[in-house]
Structure formats: C-alpha cells, structure tokens
Motif scaffolding. Structure first.
Motif, PDB file in Angstrom:
ATOM      1  N   TYR A   4       4.509  18.361   4.420  1.00  0.00           N
ATOM      2  CA  TYR A   4       4.296  17.144   3.880  1.00  0.00           C
ATOM      3  C   TYR A   4       4.248  17.095   2.518  1.00  0.00           C
ATOM      4  O   TYR A   4       3.154  17.705   1.984  1.00  0.00           O
ATOM      5  N   SER A   5       4.998  16.179   1.901  1.00  0.00           N
ATOM      6  CA  SER A   5       4.864  16.222   0.214  1.00  0.00           C
ATOM      7  C   SER A   5       4.223  14.872  -0.142  1.00  0.00           C
ATOM      8  O   SER A   5       4.769  13.754   0.338  1.00  0.00           O
ATOM      9  N   LEU A   6       3.213  14.844  -1.011  1.00  0.00           N
ATOM     10  CA  LEU A   6       2.564  13.335  -1.330  1.00  0.00           C
ATOM     11  C   LEU A   6       3.851  12.891  -2.313  1.00  0.00           C
ATOM     12  O   LEU A   6       4.238  13.311  -3.157  1.00  0.00           O
ATOM     13  N   ASP A   7       3.710  11.559  -2.214  1.00  0.00           N
ATOM     14  CA  ASP A   7       4.579  10.605  -3.099  1.00  0.00           C
ATOM     15  C   ASP A   7       4.017   9.118  -3.051  1.00  0.00           C
ATOM     16  O   ASP A   7       4.377   8.416  -2.310  1.00  0.00           O
ATOM     17  N   PHE A   8       3.092   9.124  -4.110  1.00  0.00           N
ATOM     18  CA  PHE A   8       2.480   7.774  -4.221  1.00  0.00           C
ATOM     19  C   PHE A   8       3.212   6.894  -5.060  1.00  0.00           C
ATOM     20  O   PHE A   8       2.933   5.638  -5.102  1.00  0.00           O
ATOM     21  N   THR A   9       4.534   7.135  -5.609  1.00  0.00           N
ATOM     22  CA  THR A   9       5.192   6.315  -6.194  1.00  0.00           C
ATOM     23  C   THR A   9       5.916   5.201  -5.360  1.00  0.00           C
ATOM     24  O   THR A   9       6.026   4.113  -5.739  1.00  0.00           O
ATOM     25  N   ALA A  10       5.986   5.512  -3.970  1.00  0.00           N
ATOM     26  CA  ALA A  10       6.582   4.709  -3.019  1.00  0.00           C
ATOM     27  C   ALA A  10       5.590   3.776  -2.770  1.00  0.00           C
ATOM     28  O   ALA A  10       5.895   2.630  -2.329  1.00  0.00           O
ATOM     29  N   VAL A  11       4.157   3.911  -3.267  1.00  0.00           N
ATOM     30  CA  VAL A  11       2.982   2.841  -2.739  1.00  0.00           C
ATOM     31  C   VAL A  11       3.001   1.995  -4.052  1.00  0.00           C
ATOM     32  O   VAL A  11       2.663   0.781  -4.356  1.00  0.00           O
ATOM     33  N   LEU A  12       3.071   2.853  -5.241  1.00  0.00           N
ATOM     34  CA  LEU A  12       2.588   2.180  -6.638  1.00  0.00           C
ATOM     35  C   LEU A  12       3.572   1.627  -7.662  1.00  0.00           C
ATOM     36  O   LEU A  12       3.615   1.876  -8.780  1.00  0.00           O
ATOM     37  N   ALA A  13       4.812   1.440  -6.985  1.00  0.00           N
ATOM     38  CA  ALA A  13       6.033   0.985  -7.735  1.00  0.00           C
ATOM     39  C   ALA A  13       6.772  -0.008  -7.040  1.00  0.00           C
ATOM     40  O   ALA A  13       6.661  -0.146  -5.884  1.00  0.00           O
ATOM     41  N   GLY A  14       7.312  -0.888  -7.776  1.00  0.00           N
ATOM     42  CA  GLY A  14       8.485  -1.787  -7.280  1.00  0.00           C
ATOM     43  C   GLY A  14       8.081  -2.821  -6.436  1.00  0.00           C
ATOM     44  O   GLY A  14       6.758  -3.305  -6.710  1.00  0.00           O
ATOM     45  N   GLU A  15       8.406  -3.365  -5.464  1.00  0.00           N
ATOM     46  CA  GLU A  15       8.184  -4.333  -4.622  1.00  0.00           C
ATOM     47  C   GLU A  15       6.841  -4.037  -3.953  1.00  0.00           C
ATOM     48  O   GLU A  15       6.073  -5.046  -3.606  1.00  0.00           O
ATOM     49  N   HIS A  16       6.566  -2.742  -3.559  1.00  0.00           N
ATOM     50  CA  HIS A  16       5.302  -2.613  -2.920  1.00  0.00           C
ATOM     51  C   HIS A  16       4.067  -2.771  -3.919  1.00  0.00           C
ATOM     52  O   HIS A  16       3.018  -3.053  -3.351  1.00  0.00           O
ATOM     53  N   LEU A  17       4.309  -2.362  -5.042  1.00  0.00           N
ATOM     54  CA  LEU A  17       3.091  -2.491  -5.867  1.00  0.00           C
ATOM     55  C   LEU A  17       2.728  -4.078  -5.960  1.00  0.00           C
ATOM     56  O   LEU A  17       1.927  -4.363  -5.997  1.00  0.00           O
ATOM     57  N   TRP A  19       3.138  -6.072  -3.406  1.00  0.00           N
ATOM     58  CA  TRP A  19       2.603  -6.577  -2.421  1.00  0.00           C
ATOM     59  C   TRP A  19       1.123  -6.240  -2.621  1.00  0.00           C
ATOM     60  O   TRP A  19       0.229  -6.914  -1.918  1.00  0.00           O
ATOM     61  N   LEU A  20       0.958  -4.806  -3.113  1.00  0.00           N
ATOM     62  CA  LEU A  20      -0.685  -4.409  -2.958  1.00  0.00           C
ATOM     63  C   LEU A  20      -1.333  -5.384  -4.090  1.00  0.00           C
ATOM     64  O   LEU A  20      -2.511  -5.560  -3.779  1.00  0.00           O
ATOM     65  N   LEU A  21      -1.102  -5.728  -5.224  1.00  0.00           N
ATOM     66  CA  LEU A  21      -1.410  -6.581  -5.982  1.00  0.00           C
ATOM     67  C   LEU A  21      -1.762  -7.916  -5.493  1.00  0.00           C
ATOM     68  O   LEU A  21      -2.961  -8.393  -5.689  1.00  0.00           O
ATOM     69  N   SER A  22      -0.836  -8.166  -4.625  1.00  0.00           N
ATOM     70  CA  SER A  22      -1.155  -9.592  -4.043  1.00  0.00           C
ATOM     71  C   SER A  22      -2.343  -9.409  -3.112  1.00  0.00           C
ATOM     72  O   SER A  22      -3.004 -10.487  -2.998  1.00  0.00           O
ATOM     73  N   GLY A  23      -2.249  -8.367  -2.384  1.00  0.00           N
ATOM     74  CA  GLY A  23      -3.519  -8.126  -1.279  1.00  0.00           C
ATOM     75  C   GLY A  23      -4.557  -8.112  -2.203  1.00  0.00           C
ATOM     76  O   GLY A  23      -5.724  -8.903  -1.535  1.00  0.00           O
ATOM     77  N   THR A 186      -5.890  -5.103   3.036  1.00  0.00           N
ATOM     78  CA  THR A 186      -5.528  -4.289   4.444  1.00  0.00           C
ATOM     79  C   THR A 186      -4.326  -4.458   5.120  1.00  0.00           C
ATOM     80  O   THR A 186      -3.830  -3.694   5.481  1.00  0.00           O
ATOM     81  N   TYR A 187      -4.108  -5.900   5.247  1.00  0.00           N
ATOM     82  CA  TYR A 187      -2.879  -6.474   5.849  1.00  0.00           C
ATOM     83  C   TYR A 187      -1.584  -6.024   4.879  1.00  0.00           C
ATOM     84  O   TYR A 187      -0.875  -5.235   5.712  1.00  0.00           O
ATOM     85  N   GLN A 188      -1.936  -6.000   3.519  1.00  0.00           N
ATOM     86  CA  GLN A 188      -0.628  -5.660   2.590  1.00  0.00           C
ATOM     87  C   GLN A 188      -0.470  -4.031   2.960  1.00  0.00           C
ATOM     88  O   GLN A 188       0.459  -3.560   2.746  1.00  0.00           O
ATOM     89  N   SER A 189      -1.589  -3.346   2.851  1.00  0.00           N
ATOM     90  CA  SER A 189      -1.227  -1.959   2.926  1.00  0.00           C
ATOM     91  C   SER A 189      -0.575  -1.507   4.335  1.00  0.00           C
ATOM     92  O   SER A 189       0.110  -0.636   4.337  1.00  0.00           O
ATOM     93  N   ARG A 190      -0.810  -2.405   5.497  1.00  0.00           N
ATOM     94  CA  ARG A 190      -0.132  -1.873   6.709  1.00  0.00           C
ATOM     95  C   ARG A 190       1.367  -2.409   6.478  1.00  0.00           C
ATOM     96  O   ARG A 190       2.050  -1.631   6.944  1.00  0.00           O
ATOM     97  N   GLN A 191       1.400  -3.385   5.897  1.00  0.00           N
ATOM     98  CA  GLN A 191       2.977  -3.762   5.483  1.00  0.00           C
ATOM     99  C   GLN A 191       3.442  -2.614   4.819  1.00  0.00           C
ATOM    100  O   GLN A 191       4.844  -2.274   5.206  1.00  0.00           O
ATOM    101  N   ILE A 192       3.125  -2.049   3.632  1.00  0.00           N
ATOM    102  CA  ILE A 192       3.777  -0.919   2.759  1.00  0.00           C
ATOM    103  C   ILE A 192       3.879   0.222   3.786  1.00  0.00           C
ATOM    104  O   ILE A 192       4.829   0.773   3.619  1.00  0.00           O
ATOM    105  N   VAL A 202      -0.595   5.288   1.158  1.00  0.00           N
ATOM    106  CA  VAL A 202      -1.091   3.807   1.359  1.00  0.00           C
ATOM    107  C   VAL A 202      -2.569   3.710   1.527  1.00  0.00           C
ATOM    108  O   VAL A 202      -3.078   3.064   0.939  1.00  0.00           O
ATOM    109  N   PHE A 203      -3.126   4.277   2.464  1.00  0.00           N
ATOM    110  CA  PHE A 203      -4.442   4.130   2.986  1.00  0.00           C
ATOM    111  C   PHE A 203      -5.409   4.889   1.875  1.00  0.00           C
ATOM    112  O   PHE A 203      -6.514   4.596   1.803  1.00  0.00           O
ATOM    113  N   ALA A 204      -4.927   5.933   1.255  1.00  0.00           N
ATOM    114  CA  ALA A 204      -5.764   6.604   0.180  1.00  0.00           C
ATOM    115  C   ALA A 204      -5.944   5.648  -0.852  1.00  0.00           C
ATOM    116  O   ALA A 204      -7.049   5.423  -1.559  1.00  0.00           O
TER     117      ALA A 204
END
Length: 233
Positions: A4-17, A19-23, A186-192, A202-204
């Motif tokens: 398993y390779s870590l990839d935080f860009t999937a969480v901290l970029a684009g539409e997901h970011l 969502w996170l900021l909105s949360g 937490t809700y937005q993290s679950r959605q991501i 996501v949860f890290a």
C-alpha cells in the motif's frame, strides 16, 4: 502483491480539498454557536438555582441530571427525530428550509454542555465568601445585579479550568452531529473516504486537524487562565 502506497494528494487537492475545508468551516460554526448558547444557558441555570426557590432548584437539578446521564448521541437523535414532531407545522417547514440538521445539532450540543458548564459555575459560586453577597446588598444591588456585576464574574474566573475542559469536550463532540447528516469535518471525511478509498490518508488528515484544533483550544484556555490569575493578584 503490491504494498500500500500513501497518497495524500487524493485528499488535499481538488474537489476533495473543498469538501474538507467546508467540513472544517461547518465544525467551527457548530462549535462557536453551541459554545455561546451553552454558556448563556449555563448562566441562566445557575442564576435560577441560586435564587433559593425550591421549584427553580428542582428544575435545574433535573435538567442537569438528565443531560449528564443520557448519552449525547441519544440527545442529538431525540432533538432531530422527536422534537420537531412537537412543533407546529410552520415551525417544521421553517426548520426544513433552514438547514434543520445543523440547527437541531447545535441545540442538542448546547443544551447538553450547558448542564456541565452550570455545574462548573456552581463550583465557582461555592468558593465565593457569603460576605460578597451581603456587601452587594448593602450597596443597594438587587439579586440580578449582584449576580451580574459581583458574583458571576468571580465565579467564572474560579471555574476556568473545568470550563476550558468542557469547551474542549464540546469541540470533540461536534463530530456526533454527523449522525443526523450535518456536513461537519467527520462527515466530509467519510464522504472523501467513500469517494477515494484512501481510508488511512483521509482519517489521518482528519485526526491531525482535530488534534491541532484541540491543542489550540487548550493553549488559548491556558493563556486566558494565566491572564485571569494575574488579574486576580
């Protein structure tokens, strides 16, 4: 089998970011609103309890016992599913048109934490010498004026440590609002996580945000407590 390779860009970029900021924004709004209302309710409760009137004492005691002994999740669900049924139709329509999930979660959190804050203020009141009340009355202050200008400011300062703890408890418990669909962190993290399947990342990130926010609250509380201590001298 590939590791398993870590990839935080999937969480901290684009539409997901977004969502996170909105949360984060919704969590901050929920926390700030619930804290202000909880503190106001706590002051009202302690003023009622200190009147010496037996019905007021019974009411506040029952309120505190109920809210301290019923799980917060149950209280949130009660506010969301049961309380609106008791409201008239226009009020239900208004709630549905104005983000009822957020409003009801805010009320549930406020009413619960107010019980704890009132007990914290009560402990502060007990530390105030009776002569403070007598001196205030001698100066012509009524009961409410005495509480507002003399007693409560001292009680709040003496109650700072537990009040800070309950503030932190309130912040952490905002995550329970996801149970009724509030789009907080937490809700937005679950959605991501559902969208990316990047559970660890996501949860890290969510854990780090909660930790940093909690440390910030504790640091501000400690700073305010030190300043209050200096003023007390």
């Amino acid at each position: 089998m590939m590791g398993y390779s870590l990839d935080f860009t999937a969480v901290l970029a684009g539409e997901h970011l977004k969502w996170l900021l909105s949360g984060i924004q919704v969590t901050a709004e929920l926390f700030a609103g619930a804290w202000a209302l909880a503190l106001l309710l706590a002051v009202v409760l302690i003023v009622l309890r200190n009147t010496g009137l037996r019905p007021a004492h019974w009411f506040v005691t029952t309120y505190v016992e109920v809210h301290q002994n019923v799980p917060l999740l149950v209280q949130v669900l009660f506010w969301y599913f049961a309380v609106p049924e008791l409201l008239p139709a226009p009020a239900q329509i208004w709630l549905n048109e104005h983000n009822s999930e957020f409003i009801l979660a805010l009320l549930a959190l406020s009413f619960c934490i107010a019980a704890y804050m009132s007990e914290a203020l009560r402990s502060g009141l007990r530390a105030i010498p009776p002569m403070q009340y007598e001196a205030s009355r001698a100066l012509g202050f009524g009961y409410l004026s005495t509480m507002r200008y003399v007693i409560l400011p001292q009680a709040a300062r003496l109650s700072l440590p537990p009040l800070i703890n309950y503030t932190l408890l309130l912040f952490k418990n905002t995550s329970i609002a996801m149970a009724i669909g509030v789009h907080e962190l937490t809700y937005q993290s679950r959605q991501i996580e559902n969208d990316t399947f990047r559970t660890f990342e996501v949860f890290a990130v969510a854990t780090a945000i909660y930790l940093l926010s909690s440390f910030a609250i504790m640091a501000l509380g400690a700073l305010y407590e030190r300043r209050a201590g200096l003023q007390a001298r």
